[in-house]
Design an enzyme around this catalytic site. Structure first.
Site, PDB file in Angstrom:
ATOM      1  N   HIS A 202       0.837  -1.195   0.000  1.00  0.00           N
ATOM      2  CA  HIS A 202       0.000   0.000   0.000  1.00  0.00           C
ATOM      3  C   HIS A 202       0.877   1.252   0.000  1.00  0.00           C
ATOM      4  O   HIS A 202       2.093   1.161   0.133  1.00  0.00           O
ATOM      5  CB  HIS A 202      -0.939   0.013   1.217  1.00  0.00           C
ATOM      6  CG  HIS A 202      -0.227   0.100   2.525  1.00  0.00           C
ATOM      7  ND1 HIS A 202       0.157  -1.025   3.230  1.00  0.00           N
ATOM      8  CD2 HIS A 202       0.184   1.158   3.251  1.00  0.00           C
ATOM      9  CE1 HIS A 202       0.772  -0.639   4.343  1.00  0.00           C
ATOM     10  NE2 HIS A 202       0.802   0.681   4.381  1.00  0.00           N
ATOM     11  N   ALA A 203       0.221   2.382  -0.146  1.00  0.00           N
ATOM     12  CA  ALA A 203       0.879   3.691  -0.014  1.00  0.00           C
ATOM     13  C   ALA A 203       0.002   4.548   0.892  1.00  0.00           C
ATOM     14  O   ALA A 203      -1.159   4.219   1.133  1.00  0.00           O
ATOM     15  CB  ALA A 203       1.039   4.353  -1.378  1.00  0.00           C
TER      16      ALA A 203
END
Length: 135
Positions: A52-53
């Site tokens: 994820h970011a």
């Protein structure tokens, strides 16, 4: 500095004496005040974490024990950073995709985050991340 934007490896001060080592994160060791602390451990062999970011949150990762790889993607470049020393941490700025892989047996990953948990801050699909980076 790492190759990806403002991510950087930061040495954590280490105090050594005959009883062992002590490392402290305080003051300006990292460029934010930690609002959340969590850790990963007992990660099964071959498993991945992350993926994820964050739109606005920064994180500081430390291998307290063992080792693991952090794959960083900024939308253009990919970099792998191996963390394996408890007095060296990786600052991941906002807008960077991260994946954690290759956990050694007994690895413990400590994460200091600049914000409390907010699901709206996460980008969990790489396709969405690419769109976010190309705005």
């Amino acid at each position: 500095m790492t190759k990806n934007s403002n991510n950087q490896l930061i040495e954590i001060p280490k105090i050594h004496d005959r009883r062992g080592n002590l490392s402290v994160i305080e003051g300006e060791t990292i460029p934010f005040t930690s609002k959340r602390v969590y850790y990963l451990y007992d990660v099964p062999s071959g498993s991945k974490r992350g993926g994820h970011a964050h739109k606005k949150q920064q994180e500081f990762l430390i291998a307290l024990s063992g080792s693991f790889d952090v794959i960083l993607k900024d939308g253009k470049t990919i970099e792998t950073v191996t963390l394996n020393k408890p007095n060296l941490g990786l600052l991941i700025v906002d807008g960077i995709w991260r994946e954690l892989r290759n956990f050694s047996s007994g690895a413990v990953c400590l994460v200091l985050a600049s914000g409390e948990f907010d699901e709206d801050d996460y980008i969990r699909e790489y396709k969405e991340f690419k769109l976010f980076k190309n705005r």
